[in-house]
Design an enzyme around this catalytic site. Structure first.
Site, PDB file in Angstrom:
ATOM      1  N   GLU B  66       0.840  -1.137  -0.009  1.00 17.45           N
ATOM      2  CA  GLU B  66      -0.105  -0.007  -0.119  1.00 17.45           C
ATOM      3  C   GLU B  66       0.900   1.232  -0.008  1.00 17.45           C
ATOM      4  O   GLU B  66       0.462   2.192  -0.265  1.00 17.45           O
ATOM      5  CB  GLU B  66      -1.148  -0.029   1.127  1.00 17.45           C
ATOM      6  CG  GLU B  66      -2.047  -1.109   1.071  1.00 17.45           C
ATOM      7  CD  GLU B  66      -1.758  -2.410   1.467  1.00 17.45           C
ATOM      8  OE1 GLU B  66      -0.600  -2.702   1.955  1.00 17.45           O
ATOM      9  OE2 GLU B  66      -2.569  -3.229   1.909  1.00 17.45           O
ATOM     10  N   PHE B 128     -11.284  -7.392  13.951  1.00 14.31           N
ATOM     11  CA  PHE B 128     -10.053  -7.980  13.313  1.00 14.31           C
ATOM     12  C   PHE B 128      -9.679  -6.596  11.953  1.00 14.31           C
ATOM     13  O   PHE B 128     -10.585  -6.445  11.571  1.00 14.31           O
ATOM     14  CB  PHE B 128     -10.466  -9.258  12.375  1.00 14.31           C
ATOM     15  CG  PHE B 128      -9.398  -9.804  11.403  1.00 14.31           C
ATOM     16  CD1 PHE B 128      -8.169 -10.157  12.103  1.00 14.31           C
ATOM     17  CD2 PHE B 128      -9.892  -9.680  10.055  1.00 14.31           C
ATOM     18  CE1 PHE B 128      -7.199 -10.456  10.960  1.00 14.31           C
ATOM     19  CE2 PHE B 128      -8.709 -10.018   9.172  1.00 14.31           C
ATOM     20  CZ  PHE B 128      -7.343 -10.492   9.561  1.00 14.31           C
ATOM     21  N   MET B 495      24.428   8.684   1.166  1.00 17.77           N
ATOM     22  CA  MET B 495      24.178   9.998   1.885  1.00 17.77           C
ATOM     23  C   MET B 495      24.545   9.797   3.319  1.00 17.77           C
ATOM     24  O   MET B 495      25.142  10.529   3.876  1.00 17.77           O
ATOM     25  CB  MET B 495      22.919  10.532   1.459  1.00 17.77           C
ATOM     26  CG  MET B 495      22.659  11.890   2.136  1.00 17.77           C
ATOM     27  SD  MET B 495      24.063  13.073   1.199  1.00 17.77           S
ATOM     28  CE  MET B 495      22.781  13.730  -0.033  1.00 17.77           C
TER      29      MET B 495
END
Lengths: 196, 592
Positions: B66, B128, B495
């Site tokens: 997601e 749930f 970096m």
């Protein structure tokens, strides 16, 4: 310095969290917060007091306005205004000690709202210092204070001052859209940004 | 469902209310708002919505995580200027969005995230896959909604779109309970229209402020325009250019402002700030007037406020009143939409011919300060046998003509891209500036490619960040996208290693990085690839990737311990830069 913000917010679940969360994010401690219904249906009015640097007021107000549920924010700052706080004070009192407390209550223009065999409940409205004055003399008089409940500050500007944003919004409902748009525009001119 | 009667017309503007399920209302409202693509991942609490999806003209891009959906919606919005939409289920689906939402929040990207939520009957019971996602995302969204009634859905969604794109844009999350998706309600798209947008009440552009600004510009000897993301967000490219040209004022850009002013323009100084070129930061430190246009004086741009441009008066044109005097105190604040404010300001600015200011002496001073380290053209540098990331960026820029959409990850390669890929056009650099989200590049590039299928899209990522979201390679294949991927592989979290080198006695703790063979990884997904080890191979490899029919991955094995120069150490002033070391083979002279 102490900042006092008076704000109208939508009366919906979670709105107070958003306001409180903003202050949490800015790492500002809320000293006092009162919320209740306002004269406008669907809008709550809150008075919030916090400690922040003098120049922080502008950014706090601007950030509060960015919250979608916040309709209006007024920074009272040094403007002429009335601030009140409500306190309920429960004091241990027998029939022998009552009369002395009655006298104090009289002097402070407070009220007795409950009387039980072993306690009194005092209701007091006033500025913070007055409430603290009563608490102090009660304590000094060897009265045992059982409970104190204080509402926090409520503030209202003196005189015929209504937020120009709100005034324009109420007119919006009655007049035609174009006219009210210019009124809101004019109202927003009240929200001046003053670069330091 | 009887599609002849109840499916909304493609533009969604139904005239008569129709009874639909909440799920159908969701999609119909999105269609009405002009949404044609969404990025998402199904799950239990959002299943009713997915069940109704096929009835609507919306393309759903199935992601692999997601976070990718949120970054894709973000990249989609940055590339197109439209509102990006991400969909996820409740609980872990929703929390996986959070990094992507925060990324969009920090860079003010218009985005709407839709999450499923457990049924309203069990809300707050630790059911749930239940998580309080409106609570979780409260500080990283512009606003969010919990909708538990089908009839509230259309108004909430329409308001979400309005909030996402108005004023200073930002992400909005709409959390919809499963029962609200299943229940039915009357749907009337037009009636669900939100109240007219209420601009921030503290917006303020006064005649006196405009006059003061014009007077400061007229009198300035050493002015610099600071152009930020607001130039792109407001679409103020033309106005900015007119201001710069008419008043002869050089323009320095923030990272997110790159592309807002053509790189090839003679008045373009380049990027300012932590890894900006020395002449840019020196010009700012020596300026007597800064005109900040749609930028927020971020700490990566100002170094430290204590020593920032102390000789300069400051004009701040900004849409968010809360940004005024936040980091830097300004002399004139013009608070409003940048393009509109510049439109009002421009009539008050006259050109040199009309008696306006003559900027030539100041521009000459800046030109001469570029001196020996000017990055002009590194094409003709002798091949030292090393492959540097700068070479890759330079060649990529040269071969693509500066016209590709480049989507970067976060780290050294991101700064090299900003330094060596010269962006001519707005929305051609897509990068996570505010939050600095590693793993952003690959999914954001997918979003950009979906938004602009006709554009050439390049991912530029480090070996570290690429591995954070590399499963989205499968999404590229599933969606048959032509995306080119350049991995700047130095075997380090570069970096961080650079900071360890400069500030932590070269204690390279936890920065050396073992990676898979990225070409084989691509191959496992059915994506062609090539490893590139030498400078001469860069050009042919890039050409091969471009001409390949389908996605292509280039694994550039570059110098391991190269650093990004110049650099302002965190908390130092703009004039306290670490300059390029003398013996660095990358020293470019102005005559190169």
């Amino acid at each position: 310095m102490l900042h006092t913000f008076v704000s109208y917010v939508e009366d919906k679940p979670g709105v107070l969290t958003r306001v409180a969360s903003l202050f949490r994010r800015l790492n500002l401690n809320i000293i006092s917060l009162t919320v209740g219904r306002s004269e406008r249906p669907g809008l709550s009015r809150l008075t919030l007091v916090c400690e922040a640097s003098a120049e922080a007021g502008h950014r706090i107000r601007a950030s509060m306005f960015k919250l979608e549920n916040v309709i209006d924010v007024d920074d009272i700052a040094g403007a002429p205004s009335v601030t009140r706080e409500l306190a309920l004070i429960k004091v241990a009192a027998t029939k022998h000690t009552r009369s002395a407390i009655f006298e104090l209550v009289e002097v402070f223009r407070a009220r007795i709202v409950d009387l039980a065999p072993e306690s009194l409940l005092i209701e007091m409205t006033g500025v913070e210092s007055k409430i603290e004055g009563l608490i102090q003399v009660l304590t000094e008089g060897d009265n045992q204070i059982l409970e104190i409940c204080r509402s926090g500050k409520m503030t209202m500007r003196r005189g015929h001052h209504t937020s120009r944003v709100l005034r324009a919004m109420s007119q919006t409902a009655e007049s035609d859209p174009e006219e009210s748009a210019s009124q809101v525009q004019q109202a927003q001119e009240g929200a001046v940004i003053q670069p330091e | 469902m009887d599609t002849t009667n109840t499916t909304p017309s493609p533009n969604g503007h139904q005239t008569t209310p129709t009874r639909l399920t909440g799920s159908e209302i969701l999609w119909a409202t999105l269609v009405g708002e002009g949404v044609t693509e969404v990025f998402g991942y199904p799950g239990g609490a959002i299943l009713p919505a997915y069940d109704a999806l096929r009835k609507f003209p919306i393309r759903h891009i199935l992601v692999r995580h997601e976070q990718g959906a949120a970054h894709m919606a973000d990249g989609y919005a940055r590339a197109s200027g439209k509102v990006g939409v991400a969909i996820a289920t409740s609980g872990p689906g929703a929390t996986n969005l959070v990094t992507g939402i925060a990324t969009a929040m920090l860079d003010s990207i218009p985005m709407v995230c839709v999450t499923g939520q457990v049924s309203s009957k069990v809300l707050g019971t630790d059911a749930f896959q239940e998580v309080d996602i409106t609570g979780v995302t409260l500080p990283v969204t512009k606003h969010n909604f919990l909708v538990n009634r089908a009839e509230d859905l259309a108004p909430a969604l329409r308001l979400a779109f309005q909030i996402a794109k108005s004023g200073r844009p930002g992400p909005v999350l709409v959390d919809i309970t499963k029962d609200a998706q299943q229940a039915t309600a009357l749907f009337d798209f037009a009636a669900a229209r939100p109240a007219p947008y209420r601009p921030h009440p503290m917006l303020k552009v006064e005649d006196s402020g405009l006059a003061h600004a014009a007077e400061l510009i007229r009198g300035a000897k050493r002015p610099v325009i600071l152009a930020g993301h607001g130039v792109l967000q407001s679409g103020a490219m033309e106005q900015l250019r007119t201001l710069a040209e008419r008043a002869q004022i050089p323009v320095a850009l923030t990272l997110l402002g790159l592309g807002g002013f053509p790189a090839s323009h003679p008045l373009n100084l380049g990027m300012m700030g932590m890894h900006g070129e020395a002449w840019v930061n020196d010009a700012i430190q020596n300026a007597d007037l800064l005109i900040a246009c749609g930028m927020r004086f971020d700490d990566r741009v100002i170094g430290t406020p204590a020593t920032y441009a102390l000789k300069a008066k400051k004009i701040h044109i900004e849409v968010d009143p809360a940004e005024i005097n936040k980091n830097i105190k300004v002399d004139v604040a013009l608070v409003g939409d940048l393009a509109e404010v510049l439109e009002q300001l421009l009539p008050r600015i006259s050109s040199k011919n009309q008696g306006g200011r003559d900027g030539s002496a100041w521009i000459k001073t800046i030109e001469s300060s570029k001196g020996a380290v000017a990055v002009r053209d590194i094409k003709n540098l002798p091949d030292s046998g090393h492959l540097y990331a700068a070479h890759v960026m330079h060649d990529l820029w040269r071969i693509t003509g500066g016209n590709a959409i480049v989507v970067t990850d976060v780290g050294q390669h991101q700064m090299w891209e900003a330094q060596y890929y010269h962006h001519e056009h707005p929305r051609t650099l897509i990068t996570s500036g505010g939050l600095g989200t590693m793993g952003f590049a690959l999914p954001a590039a997918i979003g950009a490619k979906i938004a602009c299928p006709e554009k050439e899209v390049w991912v530029v990522a480090g070996d570290g960040g690429f591995q954070m979201t590399s499963p989205e390679l499968a999404t590229i294949v599933q969606e048959k996208l032509k995306i080119n991927i350049a991995i700047i592989n130095n075997g380090y979290l570069g970096m961080v290693r650079q900071w360890q080198e400069f500030f932590y006695d070269k204690n390279y703790e936890s920065t050396p990085l073992v990676s898979p063979d990225f070409v084989k990884l691509a191959d496992a997904h059915g994506i062609a690839g090539l490893a590139v080890r030498t400078r001469p191979d860069v050009e042919t490899a890039v050409a091969q990737a471009r001409s390949h029919n389908g996605a292509f991955l280039l694994n550039f094995l570059v110098e391991k311990e190269d650093s990004v120069y110049p650099m302002i150490p965190a908390g130092s002033g703009l004039h306290e830069m670490i300059r390029r070391p003398g013996k660095n083979p990358l020293i470019e002279r102005s005559d190169d």
